[in-house]
Design an enzyme around this catalytic site. Structure first.
Site, PDB file in Angstrom:
ATOM      1  N   LYS A  99     -50.872  14.788   7.221  1.00 24.45           N
ATOM      2  CA  LYS A  99     -49.859  14.146   6.886  1.00 24.45           C
ATOM      3  C   LYS A  99     -48.642  14.739   6.126  1.00 24.45           C
ATOM      4  O   LYS A  99     -48.912  15.096   5.071  1.00 24.45           O
ATOM      5  CB  LYS A  99     -49.975  12.721   6.608  1.00 24.45           C
ATOM      6  N   SER A 118     -47.325   4.555   8.854  1.00 22.43           N
ATOM      7  CA  SER A 118     -46.461   5.763   8.898  1.00 22.43           C
ATOM      8  C   SER A 118     -47.356   7.097   9.283  1.00 22.43           C
ATOM      9  O   SER A 118     -46.664   8.102   9.433  1.00 22.43           O
ATOM     10  CB  SER A 118     -45.858   5.993   7.493  1.00 22.43           C
ATOM     11  N   SER A 157     -50.349   2.201   6.422  1.00 25.19           N
ATOM     12  CA  SER A 157     -49.958   3.130   7.027  1.00 25.19           C
ATOM     13  C   SER A 157     -51.094   4.085   7.837  1.00 25.19           C
ATOM     14  O   SER A 157     -50.773   4.997   8.502  1.00 25.19           O
ATOM     15  CB  SER A 157     -49.265   4.196   6.130  1.00 25.19           C
TER      16      SER A 157
END
Length: 492
Positions: free
Chosen positions: A97, A173, A197
């Site tokens: 990420k 996210s 997330s």
């Protein structure tokens, strides 16, 4: 490596072979590398080809480094040929990420305010551990700006979409990571979770996501969102995620709040011979929490999960912890953290932020120290309540989210009336406040055919309980044909 044509996936008629390689779990790939029936080079070529073909449908990656991936794969292949693998993940394609520092690549954090020409000179702890264990890094996955919300869209990278239906959101996210894993664009990804997330996008995309106890996976630099922020794995199976945990939990002295090294192996503890059975676990389940109920189709999946755990020998009871929605305290901590994130920006840079992020930053900047300390008090009270709850129950089983994925490009479901993303994620952020381990297990489709996740939560430091119960549940669901470790194929 005899008998393996590394260029095979680039030639006509090999799409099915490439897709087969991309459907393998990390555990299966490692078994193939060990007996030399699979090649890290060939697997990496298959993943890169699949990214080129399918990522335009979902926008999971903000950076793909084919040269670096091929270099890593070739080095891994030579180590396996010599019988000298570097570690537990040698040759497995992984993604990171884009909130986590990755040596040699820029960390853009989904923001126009970052410098794309400034590659990082060090790895975040989780990235460093993956590299030390020989993982093949294929790229970085998308995030909303600074990871501020529960969907993945923003001014830098646009909208990340759901592999099951590209008109829907991937969640966030860590939405890019979840979409990548679901599509078979590498079997493993490292995400972050400050309010759901990892779990939100894993639930929406039909994969397994795990938020460990705070400090179990070291973080550096420290998150501006403070001790709400965790790092954790996304994978298609619990076994792969447990294998990742055995790597990610390596100590790192840059994290002053990190926990001591975990004694033993999370993966080994999944099996019956090492205490992996759920027999005798005291399990509470509920389709609602803090006054919010799940939609009927989601509730039915939670109820079925509880029945499966009971059938495996757990002592199951319908019950829920007695706390009110802690959203006000969470907003104080989250919004003030967001204000801290952007305090260095010029007025011109601030004007280019995601409008929703700019709004909560202004709210956070207006909060006082007393506001913050009041939120800390509320957080501690919630932790006390959950500690009391877990004296009676080893595990809490609740929905991961009230519903399935909604229309992409929106912070909240259109027409829902919610003001912020926290309005539709009431089952996830409470367990960031309490720092507890929590996982989402894919448990089949909702009424609209999109994935539903069931969340399993245990007391702090009982990551092993969450993982072994998740594994037992996942295997039971797989046995009845409800879930599959194979990736989504949007081509039909």
């Amino acid at each position: 490596m005899t008998g393996i044509g590394d260029q095979a996936v680039r030639t006509a008629g090999t799409t099915r072979t490439a897709d087969d390689l991309c459907s393998r779990t990390a555990t299966e790939l490692l078994d193939g590398y060990r007996d030399l029936s699979l090649s890290p080079v060939r697997v990496t070529e298959a993943v890169l080809a699949r990214i080129a073909e399918l990522d335009p449908l979902v926008n999971a990656f903000c950076l793909v480094d084919e040269e670096a991936a091929r270099r890593d794969a070739a080095a891994s292949q030579e180590r396996w040929r010599r019988g000298e693998p570097l570690g537990l993940l040698d040759g497995v394609p992984v993604s990171i990420k884009d909130l986590l520092l990755t040596r040699g690549w820029p960390t853009l954090r989904g923001s126009l305010s970052t410098d794309p020409a400034a590659p990082c000179e060090q790895d975040a702890p989780s990235v460093a551990r993956m590299r030390e264990h020989g993982a093949v890094f294929v790229g970085k996955t998308t995030t909303p700006e600074f990871g501020w919300k529960g969907v993945t869209d923003g001014p830098l990278t646009g909208v990340t979409r759901n592999p099951w239906n590209p008109s829907r959101t991937s969640g966030g996210s860590s939405g890019g990571s979840a979409a990548a894993v679901a599509l078979g664009l590498g079997p493993l990804s490292v995400g972050t979770d400050g309010g759901g997330s990892v779990r939100i996008p894993a639930s929406f995309c039909g994969v397994f996501g795990f938020k460990p106890t705070y400090g179990r996976v070291p973080l550096y630099p420290a998150s501006p969102f403070g001790t709400l922020a965790h790092a954790g794995p996304l994978a298609r199976t619990v076994e792969d995620a447990a294998l990742m945990m055995d790597v990610l939990c390596g100590p790192d002295d840059r994290d002053w709040s990190g926990l001591p090294p975990y004694e033993g192996s999370f993966r080994d503890r999944l099996g019956e011979a090492n205490g992996g059975s759920v027999r005798g676990l005291r399990v509470a389940w509920s389709t609602s929490l803090a006054g919010t109920a799940a939609e009927p189709d989601v509730a039915a999946r939670v109820r079925h999960a509880a029945e499966l755990l009971a059938g495996l020998g757990a002592e199951v009871e319908e019950a829920a912890p007695a706390f009110a929605d802690p959203v006000a305290a969470y907003h104080t901590l989250w919004f003030s953290g967001a204000a801290k994130v952007v305090e260095h920006l010029t007025p011109e840079q601030f004007a280019r932020l995601d409008p929703g992020l700019a709004e909560i930053c202004r709210q956070g900047a207006a909060m006082s120290a007393l506001d913050y300390l009041g939120a800390v008090d509320a957080r501690m009270a919630l932790g006390v309540e959950m500690g009391r709850f877990h004296r009676a129950y080893d595990l809490l089983v609740v929905p991961t989210l009230p519903g399935t994925a909604f229309e992409a490009g929106h912070e909240v479901p259109p027409g829902s009336g919610h003001g912020r993303w926290t309005g539709w994620t009431p089952f996830t952020y409470p367990f960031n406040l309490t720092q507890q381990p929590a996982a989402t297990v894919p448990c089949g489709p909702g009424a609209d055919g999109l994935p539903v996740g069931v969340q399993l939560v245990a007391a702090r430091n009982r990551d092993d309980v969450v993982l072994r119960a998740s594994h037992a549940l996942f295997e039971a669901l797989a046995a009845e044909g409800t879930v599959s470790a194979a990736p989504v194929d949007p081509r039909g």
